[in-house]
Enzyme design. Structure first.
Site, PDB file in Angstrom:
ATOM      1  CE  LYS A  69       9.492  33.934  41.421  1.00 32.76           C
ATOM      2  NZ  LYS A  69      10.290  33.919  40.169  1.00 32.76           N
ATOM      3  CB  SER A 144      11.006  37.684  39.821  1.00 32.38           C
ATOM      4  OG  SER A 144      11.010  36.363  39.352  1.00 32.38           O
ATOM      5  CB  SER A 168      13.483  35.045  37.963  1.00 36.38           C
ATOM      6  OG  SER A 168      13.021  36.257  37.440  1.00 36.38           O
TER       7      SER A 168
END
Lengths: 478, 96, 486
Positions: A69, A144, A168
């Site tokens: 990420k 996310s 997330s």
């Protein structure tokens, strides 16, 4: 079968038996990325233009491709948190979790998409545009950590790292049909994770099997002196055991959640999973979490924003990231940098956080929220006196269509009710795959008390044995 | 009590954010909806509840006072467009 | 109508740099002589993803400083984020203990206007990080017209203790004494060098005036004082300014003002200060100090200067004024005590250190730690004078020679041609002069010619011989005395 389709533990076995080489795995994954990325848009920065050399050919992840990420710092490699404000920032250091993977021999294919500063649950709130769900590219991958989930789901890489502040990891894992673990707060070092809500943030893995999650956790769940909230006892044992049992363990459903509406496939999954647990000898009980049910969402957002606005105060354009060079004063410089650099969701949350911590409102909102958090943590402590695990949905509904956004953000926030209490109490939560409803995967969540991550994954193994593992998503190629 | 756009704009400025009219309108709606949601806290008696700060009785670990200077200072300089010799520079600040 | 009177109500906040090798939250060096931006890292530069790590020694030095101010160590303290946007603050917030400090509730004493001792309460000392240093001139040294300000992050993250007093101070003189006493005590404790020239000690003052008609002006915070003199002048200026306003029937605004040392005035801060409530620093769990640690640090605490001075006065019969000079600097007191330990007579050693040692140090601009004569050597010299082997004058000549030539006592004596134990020359003349001076009537008799048989002259010669403890040659004494009374 292509190599990219193999799950992590099969890749490791194959490499050990010399059935194929790390280079072949790399090439296969790279081809898969080239094939699908036009549809999925999971990457912010690709680093697979030339085959990277593993740092440790004898490491337990030697030659295994992965993605991170883009809020995890990578030395010398652009790290953006999906925000314009970081510009082309190249951190001068590695996040500890990535350092541990690197040292174990993993190779980086790139940095993947997310909601800006991890604020969002669709992966659509990125300065680099949205990521598409590899199972159905008309739908969101969740957020996310949407890029990480999509990359694993589409077969780009066998595993990825994401971060989970209020769901997330677990929500995109569920939306994309992969396994995802949000570890206990303090289990994985946060050093080098670009902060959102520091007391809630936790790094965790995505993979296509629970066993693969165990392998990754055994590498990243190590003490790190650079993070003062990281555990300090001996490293937890994530080693894989063939025979695990859940017989006699109590698994609870939350009383207050029973009245809430769920999409039918999610409700079905709950029924099926409950049956499997009972068949395996687990005892189904009920726990009551009234404060969680009514106040967790408000409490979570109040705290996340209060912490976030202070975490985002550092972005002023002086030392790194996007900047202007023709401002006539410092105030003008900061205003121009921040107004251009942050997206509107981030701006709203900064303003909200600032508002809640103003002296005139601080006690009413920020301090009150810290007290509600105490009640929530106490409620979970009580509940885990009565049960070993809690079973609940990850989200009330299946992934929505891209662009289908509710004008009322607060309603959107309410859908995080099943994930964010886990962060408030610092608990581990496993988002596990249960099957498909049409082409869309359906995930559920198993929660344990603090530091029960190894037991949680063992329970996940049992469920996985019945529910099966997800297949590689078609990646937008019909 | 609802916040006015002027109040929200003041808070934005305090956060060094200049909002467009559209952003301001969005932010006003957002904040007010958010504060409404937080009004639920008033239902609870929090008088004798301790504020939560850490997940458990965690103690701050302490670092040994031993110098270990960062080895890659140049990489830090390289990321800034405001470097002048050994210094970082910003638009002149009048001394108060 | 009775004339209005005003009582100043003053509280002082003092920042001291705690004495450690590394910064408060990272392992960068605290060396202040280094080139700009040479001790920076992801943590003190506030790079995304970096996290603070508390320095053990900062806590310990904070505890020492607190104990030096008679504070109590708090078993649990916490860090907060204090927000403001300014380029000297890399994270946009300062990590500070604010209102849950590591030590609290102390006091130190000052003399009030009547010379009586008065306690100034210390509310607390809290730990926090320093901001970067800003230079508002061009890097090439040009002062005016530069369009930029320059930032040196070496100072960002330097460990500070902020010491907050209660508003118990009533005058600029008390304020300065409080600050000096505090400086002496934290130096004694080894908590801080508190070197004003190096910016290791900085002052802010809260000043308000209570008027005899019952009005009480609002509190004005005056910032930016970097010397005792500036502290004194700023407070005096502010008292006058506020008095004028109140006399004119006006109202003193609650505000922050900056002391402009060059112009000698305070001016209202143009920056609007937002007072935001602080959020808990989520990256640092509570700081727990257990009893064992408190005991260890308490045992490390040296005798404080006032206690030491009292001991010198009471146990060593040293005059108070000398005792205070000796205890002003712990190293000087240590030097003196080492002399005494080496066998020197305390009172004589005190006078030697007070006069001779300090004179040489002043002449040379040296610190006691740089002084070349060891306390043991000085003790030896003092003993020889004490035993009469050297006269006081000879002793001082020897001392000066040793300082100038870095020699031993014996070398100095040899070089100066002093016959040890042989009192002659100047030393003898001194004794004769003092004997004569003590016996003016005898001198009068001799001078008037009444001493026909020379009895009186012999009497004086005897006194001189006695005074020299028999260490002068009788022939010389006889001649010298005869010469002296002529």
């Amino acid at each position: 079968m292509e190599l990219y389709e193999l799950n992590l533990h099969f890749l490791l076995e194959g490499l050990k038996a010399k059935k194929f080489s790390a280079s072949e795995i790399f090439q296969s994954c790279k081809r898969r990325i080239d094939e699908c990325e036009g549809n999925i848009h999971a990457f912010i920065t690709r680093t697979d233009d030339k085959e990277p050399q593993t740092e440790n050919a004898d490491g337990i992840l030697a030659g295994i491709p992965t993605v991170l990420k883009d809020n995890l710092c990578t030395k010398g490699i652009r790290t953006t948190a999906a925000s314009k404000i970081l510009g082309n920032w190249r951190p001068p250091y590695d996040a500890t979790a990535w350092k541990y993977l690197r040292e174990a021999g993993a190779v980086l294919m790139g940095k993947v998409n997310m909601d800006e500063f991890a604020m969002g649950n669709t992966c659509g709130n990125s300065a680099f545009g949205p990521t598409y769900n590899p199972n159905d590219i008309t739908r969101v991958p969740g957020g996310s950590s949407g890029g990480s989930a999509a990359a694993v789901s589409a077969g780009y890489v066998p595993f990825a790292l994401g971060s989970d502040t209020g769901g997330s990891i677990r929500q995109p894992a569920s939306f994309c049909g992969v396994q995802g673990l949000k570890p206990t707060y303090g289990m994985v070092s946060r050093y080098g994770l670009i902060s959102y809500g520091s007391s809630l943030d936790q790094i965790g893995p995505f993979a296509r099997t629970v066993r693969d999650l165990q392998i990754i956790m055994s590498v990243i769940a190590k003490h790190d002196p650079m993070d003062s909230s990281c555990f300090r006892e001996k490293n937890p044992d994530f080693s894989h055991k063939d025979k695990v049992s859940i017989k006699g363990k109590r698994v609870a459903l939350v009383k207050e959640f029973q009245d809430f509406t769920l999409d039918a496939p999610i409700a079905d999954a709950m029924t099926r999973t409950r049956k499997i647990l009972e068949d395996e000898g687990a005892i189904i009980v009920e726990v009551s979490l009234p404060v969680v049910a009514r106040y967790a969402v408000a409490c979570y957002y109040a705290l996340a924003m209060s912490e976030a606005h202070t975490n985002l105060e550092r972005y002023d354009g002086v030392r790194y990231g996007y900047t202007v060079t023709d401002a006539s004063g410092v105030k003008e410089m900061f205003e121009r940098v921040r107004s251009y650099g942050f997206g509107s969701e981030v701006k709203s949350r900064i303003i909200a956080g600032t508002c809640l911590t103003e002296p005139s409102r601080c006690d009413e909102y920020y301090v009150a929220a810290t007290k509600v958090r105490t009640l929530i943590a106490q409620e979970f402590t009580r509940a885990f006196g009565e049960t070993d695990f809690i079973l609940q949905p990850v989200t009330p509904s299946l992934p929505s269509k891209i662009g289908e956004v509710d004008d009322d953000e607060m309603k959107g926030y309410e859908t995080d009710l099943y994930t964010l209490p886990v962060n408030l109490a610092g608990l581990p939560g496993l988002s596990f795959f249960t099957g498909y409803a049409g082409n869309l995967p359906v995930g559920l969540q198993l929660i344990g008390p603090r530091w029960s991550d190894p037991e949680l994954l063992n329970a996940g193994l049992i469920l996985e044995a019945h529910l099966g593992t997800p297949k590689i998503a078609n990646g937008g190629k019909n | 009590m609802k916040l006015t756009s002027e109040e929200v704009n003041d808070i934005a400025l305090e956060s060094r954010l200049l909002l467009t009219e559209q952003e301001l309108a969005g932010a006003v709606r957002y904040i007010n909806n958010f504060l409404d949601m937080l009004d639920r806290f008033k239902e609870l008696d929090l008088q004798n509840v301790e504020p939560f700060s850490f997940a458990e009785a965690l103690e701050c670990p302490l670092r040994e006072d031993k110098v270990n200077d960062f080895s890659n200072i140049q990489a830090i300089f390289d990321e800034s467009e405001h470097v002048d010799g050994q210094f970082f520079k910003v638009p002149r600040i009048m001394e108060e | 109508m009775a004339e209005l009177t005003f009582t100043p109500v003053i509280g002082i906040e003092i920042h001291i740099r705690l004495k450690t090798d590394t910064k408060i939250f990272c392992s960068c060096s605290t060396n202040t002589d280094a080139p700009a931006n040479s001790h920076i890292c992801p943590v003190c530069m506030g790079l995304p993803g970096s996290l603070p790590r508390l320095n053990h020694n900062v806590v310990e030095k904070g505890m020492l400083a607190g104990l030096a101010l008679n504070c109590t160590v708090q078993p649990r303290s916490l860090f907060f984020r204090k927000s403001y946007f300014y380029p000297d603050l890399p994270k946009g917030h300062q990590i500070s203990q604010c209102d849950l400090p590591v030590v609290a509730d102390g006091y130190i004493e000052v003399h009030d206007a009547n010379g009586n001792l008065k306690k100034i309460r210390v509310n607390h000392l809290h730990l926090e990080e320093d901001a970067a240093a800003m230079h508002h001139s061009a890097s090439d040294g040009r002062l005016e017209g530069a369009a930029t300000s320059y930032v040196d992050y070496n100072r960002a993250g330097m460990p500070l203790g902020e010491i907050v007093s209660e508003p118990d101070i009533s005058s600029s003189a008390e304020a300065v004494e409080y600050a000096m006493n505090l400086q002496r005590r934290v130096r004694y404790a080894g908590a801080s060098d508190a070197d004003l020239d190096k910016g290791m000690m900085r002052f802010d003052a809260n000043v308000s005036l209570k008027c005899s008609d019952g009005r009480w002006g609002r509190k004005v915070e005056v910032k930016n004082m970097n010397s005792f003199r500036a502290l004194e002048r700023a407070i005096e200026f502010e008292i006058k300014r506020q008095k004028k306003i109140l006399l004119a029937g006006g109202e003193v605004l609650q505000e922050t003002r900056h002391w402009n040392d060059a112009k000698g005035v305070t001016t209202a801060s143009r920056v609007k200060e937002f007072y935001r409530k602080f959020i808990v620093e989520p990256d640092l769990p509570p700081l727990i100090v257990n009893q064992e640690w408190i005991d260890k640090v308490t045992a490390m605490m040296p005798e404080m200067p006032d206690v030491k001075a009292n001991r010198y006065v009471n146990d060593m019969q040293i005059p108070r004024e000398v005792a205070e000079v000796l205890t002003d600097d712990k190293n000087l007191a240590d030097y003196f005590e080492a002399c005494v330990s080496a066998g020197a007579n305390p009172l004589r050693a005190a006078n030697w250190v007070r006069t001779e040692v300090l004179r040489v140090l002043n002449e040379r601009g040296q610190k006691i730690s740089e002084f070349t004569i060891s306390p043991e050597t000085l003790a030896g010299l003092v003993a020889r004078v004490d035993e009469g082997k050297l006269s006081t004058t000879q002793g001082k000549e020897v001392f000066d020679y040793m300082c100038a030539n870095n020699s031993s006592i014996d070398e100095a004596i040899k070089h100066l041609g002093i016959t040890e134990g042989g009192i002659a020359g100047n030393a003898l003349s001194e004794i004769i002069a003092s004997v004569i001076a003590a016996n003016p009537d005898v001198l009068e008799e001799i001078k008037s010619g009444k001493d026909k048989k020379g009895k009186k002259l012999k009497f004086l010669q005897g006194l001189v011989m006695k005074e020299t403890k028999g260490q002068a040659k009788p022939q010389e004494v006889a001649e010298a005395v005869a010469e002296a009374v002529k």
